[in-house]
Design a protein around this motif. Sequence first.
Motif, PDB file in Angstrom:
ATOM      1  N   LEU A  89       0.847  -1.183   0.000  1.00 56.47           N
ATOM      2  CA  LEU A  89       0.000   0.000   0.000  1.00 56.47           C
ATOM      3  C   LEU A  89       0.885   1.235   0.000  1.00 56.47           C
ATOM      4  N   ILE A  90       0.439   2.300  -0.636  1.00 57.37           N
ATOM      5  CA  ILE A  90       1.131   3.580  -0.518  1.00 57.37           C
ATOM      6  C   ILE A  90       0.861   4.156   0.862  1.00 57.37           C
ATOM      7  N   ASN A  91       1.897   4.674   1.496  1.00 58.74           N
ATOM      8  CA  ASN A  91       1.777   5.371   2.783  1.00 58.74           C
ATOM      9  C   ASN A  91       2.473   6.721   2.680  1.00 58.74           C
ATOM     10  N   THR A  92       1.743   7.783   2.950  1.00 59.83           N
ATOM     11  CA  THR A  92       2.346   9.102   3.068  1.00 59.83           C
ATOM     12  C   THR A  92       1.739   9.785   4.279  1.00 59.83           C
ATOM     13  N   SER A  93       2.395  10.820   4.750  1.00 60.71           N
ATOM     14  CA  SER A  93       1.974  11.443   6.002  1.00 60.71           C
ATOM     15  C   SER A  93       0.631  12.140   5.853  1.00 60.71           C
ATOM     16  N   PHE A  94      -0.157  12.083   6.916  1.00 67.75           N
ATOM     17  CA  PHE A  94      -1.491  12.682   6.947  1.00 67.75           C
ATOM     18  C   PHE A  94      -1.332  14.169   7.249  1.00 67.75           C
ATOM     19  N   ASN A  95      -1.071  14.932   6.208  1.00 69.17           N
ATOM     20  CA  ASN A  95      -0.944  16.384   6.292  1.00 69.17           C
ATOM     21  C   ASN A  95      -0.914  16.924   4.881  1.00 69.17           C
ATOM     22  N   VAL A  96      -0.886  18.230   4.751  1.00 74.06           N
ATOM     23  CA  VAL A  96      -0.639  18.858   3.459  1.00 74.06           C
ATOM     24  C   VAL A  96       0.703  19.573   3.544  1.00 74.06           C
ATOM     25  N   ALA A  97       1.228  19.955   2.393  1.00 72.05           N
ATOM     26  CA  ALA A  97       2.539  20.592   2.352  1.00 72.05           C
ATOM     27  C   ALA A  97       2.580  21.802   3.270  1.00 72.05           C
ATOM     28  N   GLY A  98       3.639  21.866   4.093  1.00 75.53           N
ATOM     29  CA  GLY A  98       3.835  23.005   4.980  1.00 75.53           C
ATOM     30  C   GLY A  98       3.207  22.882   6.337  1.00 75.53           C
ATOM     31  N   GLU A  99       2.429  21.813   6.566  1.00 74.50           N
ATOM     32  CA  GLU A  99       1.790  21.630   7.867  1.00 74.50           C
ATOM     33  C   GLU A  99       2.318  20.375   8.550  1.00 74.50           C
ATOM     34  N   PRO A 100       2.279  20.341   9.882  1.00 68.62           N
ATOM     35  CA  PRO A 100       2.692  19.127  10.593  1.00 68.62           C
ATOM     36  C   PRO A 100       1.708  17.990  10.356  1.00 68.62           C
ATOM     37  N   ILE A 101       2.154  16.776  10.638  1.00 65.45           N
ATOM     38  CA  ILE A 101       1.263  15.623  10.637  1.00 65.45           C
ATOM     39  C   ILE A 101       0.140  15.867  11.644  1.00 65.45           C
ATOM     40  N   VAL A 102      -1.068  15.412  11.312  1.00 69.89           N
ATOM     41  CA  VAL A 102      -2.215  15.643  12.185  1.00 69.89           C
ATOM     42  C   VAL A 102      -2.015  14.950  13.531  1.00 69.89           C
ATOM     43  N   CYS A 103      -2.571  15.541  14.545  1.00 72.77           N
ATOM     44  CA  CYS A 103      -2.482  14.985  15.899  1.00 72.77           C
ATOM     45  C   CYS A 103      -3.860  14.576  16.403  1.00 72.77           C
ATOM     46  N   THR A 104      -4.754  15.530  16.524  1.00 74.37           N
ATOM     47  CA  THR A 104      -6.071  15.294  17.119  1.00 74.37           C
ATOM     48  C   THR A 104      -7.081  14.848  16.072  1.00 74.37           C
ATOM     49  N   PRO A 105      -8.230  14.302  16.492  1.00 73.45           N
ATOM     50  CA  PRO A 105      -9.300  14.013  15.532  1.00 73.45           C
ATOM     51  C   PRO A 105      -9.740  15.252  14.759  1.00 73.45           C
ATOM     52  N   ALA A 106      -9.771  16.410  15.414  1.00 68.26           N
ATOM     53  CA  ALA A 106     -10.147  17.642  14.715  1.00 68.26           C
ATOM     54  C   ALA A 106      -9.125  17.988  13.635  1.00 68.26           C
ATOM     55  N   ASP A 107      -7.825  17.791  13.913  1.00 70.86           N
ATOM     56  CA  ASP A 107      -6.797  18.009  12.894  1.00 70.86           C
ATOM     57  C   ASP A 107      -7.066  17.123  11.677  1.00 70.86           C
ATOM     58  N   ALA A 108      -7.383  15.854  11.951  1.00 72.51           N
ATOM     59  CA  ALA A 108      -7.629  14.909  10.863  1.00 72.51           C
ATOM     60  C   ALA A 108      -8.846  15.324  10.048  1.00 72.51           C
ATOM     61  N   LEU A 109      -9.887  15.757  10.707  1.00 76.90           N
ATOM     62  CA  LEU A 109     -11.099  16.163   9.999  1.00 76.90           C
ATOM     63  C   LEU A 109     -10.858  17.428   9.175  1.00 76.90           C
ATOM     64  N   ASN A 110     -10.118  18.370   9.722  1.00 77.48           N
ATOM     65  CA  ASN A 110      -9.810  19.585   8.963  1.00 77.48           C
ATOM     66  C   ASN A 110      -8.999  19.269   7.708  1.00 77.48           C
ATOM     67  N   CYS A 111      -8.005  18.377   7.833  1.00 79.43           N
ATOM     68  CA  CYS A 111      -7.200  17.995   6.673  1.00 79.43           C
ATOM     69  C   CYS A 111      -8.060  17.237   5.665  1.00 79.43           C
ATOM     70  N   PHE A 112      -8.883  16.356   6.130  1.00 80.78           N
ATOM     71  CA  PHE A 112      -9.797  15.585   5.280  1.00 80.78           C
ATOM     72  C   PHE A 112     -10.699  16.516   4.472  1.00 80.78           C
ATOM     73  N   LEU A 113     -11.276  17.503   5.142  1.00 84.75           N
ATOM     74  CA  LEU A 113     -12.217  18.403   4.473  1.00 84.75           C
ATOM     75  C   LEU A 113     -11.516  19.440   3.602  1.00 84.75           C
ATOM     76  N   GLY A 114     -10.252  19.720   3.885  1.00 82.86           N
ATOM     77  CA  GLY A 114      -9.519  20.711   3.112  1.00 82.86           C
ATOM     78  C   GLY A 114      -8.796  20.154   1.915  1.00 82.86           C
ATOM     79  N   THR A 115      -8.926  18.860   1.663  1.00 82.60           N
ATOM     80  CA  THR A 115      -8.261  18.198   0.543  1.00 82.60           C
ATOM     81  C   THR A 115      -9.271  17.317  -0.191  1.00 82.60           C
ATOM     82  N   GLU A 116      -8.779  16.614  -1.199  1.00 80.10           N
ATOM     83  CA  GLU A 116      -9.640  15.681  -1.927  1.00 80.10           C
ATOM     84  C   GLU A 116      -9.413  14.239  -1.479  1.00 80.10           C
ATOM     85  N   ILE A 117      -9.084  14.067  -0.184  1.00 81.84           N
ATOM     86  CA  ILE A 117      -9.093  12.729   0.395  1.00 81.84           C
ATOM     87  C   ILE A 117     -10.528  12.201   0.300  1.00 81.84           C
TER      88      ILE A 117
END
Length: 604
Positions: free
Chosen positions: A553-581
């Motif tokens: 499987l491809i694995n890459t960090s759960f973040n977008v360029a310039g941001e840290p890897i997500v920590c909290t569930p809210a971080d994950a949801l914000n990244c999810f909604l701000g991208t085309e995941i």
Amino acid sequence: MIVLACNGFSRVAEFFADNFGAVGKDKHYLMGHDAAAALLIDGELVAAVEEERFNRDKKTTDFPIHSVRWCLDHAGLDFADVDLLAIPWNWSSEVVDAVLADISAAPMDAVVRGQLLRGIRGLAAEVVSPEAILADFAARTGFRPDPAKVVFVPHHIAHAMTGYYLAGMKDSAFLVSDGRAERYSAVLGEIRDGRIRIFDESTIGTENSIGLLFSAITRFLGFVPNNDEYKVMGLSGYARPPVPNPFVEDLVELLPQGRYRFRTPLATDDPRGLDPVFERYFGPFDDSLEYQARVAAAAQELLGVVTNHQLRALESKSDLNHLLFEGGVALNCLNNTPLFEGSRFEEMAVSFGASDTGITIGAAVRAWIDYSEDWAQRDQPPVNPYLGPEFDDSAIETALREFDDRVGWTRLTDDEIVDQVAKLLTEKVVIGWYEGRLEHGPRALGHRSILANPSFPDIKDVINTRVKHREPFRPFAPLVLEEDAPKIFEMGRKTRSPYMTFVFPVRPKYQDVIPGATHVDGTSRVQTLTDRDTPRLAGLLRRFTALTDVPCLINTSFNVAGEPIVCTPADALNCFLGTEIDYLALGNHLVTKAHAGPKDEVSA
């Protein structure tokens, strides 16, 4: 014995901006980046986390107040319970005097020398001296440590001890190489029975730092030094180094005892100082892939030549068979594989904390060994990188309710989430995978990851452009079960690569099976999985392989360029909604956008 370690300075970014102009893309060029904290209790590493995961400032230099508090809260402790405070720097008055003497003796313009001397004196007095560090700690935490209980560990010693501890505390030879520590940029030595010996005759000063040179090349190519060196590594696969290579032939001179020097001096306070030299070698800069790749390939070859020269010296100085490679230079995984394969060492370990993210671990270990009478009697269990915060179902569901108008979700069992995600991954989709404790270090290792099916040749472009918002040349790492790895990759003498710290050629018969995880040069930066370390992710990969006959499987960090890897569930949801995941596996919750799927009763 309870040892708390922390790295980070409240005023270091401000100081370097005011005194050295280190702002914008140069802000991480100098020391203090990757602020973090770690907690060791009776020799057990119970917690470690980077401050960037809390304050959301990537590679932050700030005092790690959130990390310190989280580590103590996680263990149910207060500051008064801590026996020792460990700091992975030792800017003693003797060290400062030696640094000032080095500057005074260096060939440079008198005005520049005077400015640099004033800058270092100010840095020591205001930011990094033991007194300044303790004052900073007290100001940010409200707790004033007893100076007798504070251990200042030299930066490179902290790096070496990180590798030593995470590799099971075996007697080892080591090479530590980074941009700069207090005075030096690279050291060679060995650790026997917990005691370190440095081979002083092989030490490299900052004026000849291969790490700083690689950072200067990174900046020259338009990227952020001390942050984007992996982009240079990726670019190098698009070209072959020039023959002759001016970096190797004209810039560096190899000396006895593993030492080397640059024929053109490196201005350690100026990341742009060598730009005219680079343009003399390669012509005026342009941002074409061809130009950037040519420079990157030359830089990659230079790194290999220099580190191989150092390793040959280390082989002659130590009869130990286990090698530790630590420091930021060790994150150049493309260099690590040939470095190991060309050595006599039986094993080479590069830890998940090899960069400055991990030095708090090593500082804590150094303090524990020095002050504990029975440390050698303790069995050292395996340490995995999942050392940060974890959020239970209640916290996840609270976060989901806060995004109630933008997401839908289904709550599943452990087996169901694995089965559903595996089935989704048979298609050309991108899935956020969030589980358990946050991993430590600069790379996502399966707990805060983005996953995809590598059998689609264009999946790399989909992730780079639609999800990560980054350069199209960037490759992705494959996840593979440890027992399957030698079948798919030419791993040589390596049997595992759990932290993406080694690169291997993809065997020809599998290059068409996993094109999305095969770089342009036919290699992959591999992460091997075991049921012991990552049981659910390993189970997901097995289920996916059963459905597709694709073993990775491809694995890459759960973040977008310039941001840290997500920590909290809210971080994950914000990244999810701000991208085309496409989907988010948030613990045992399968999340979709805009109520695209069924919604569980927990959202009511």
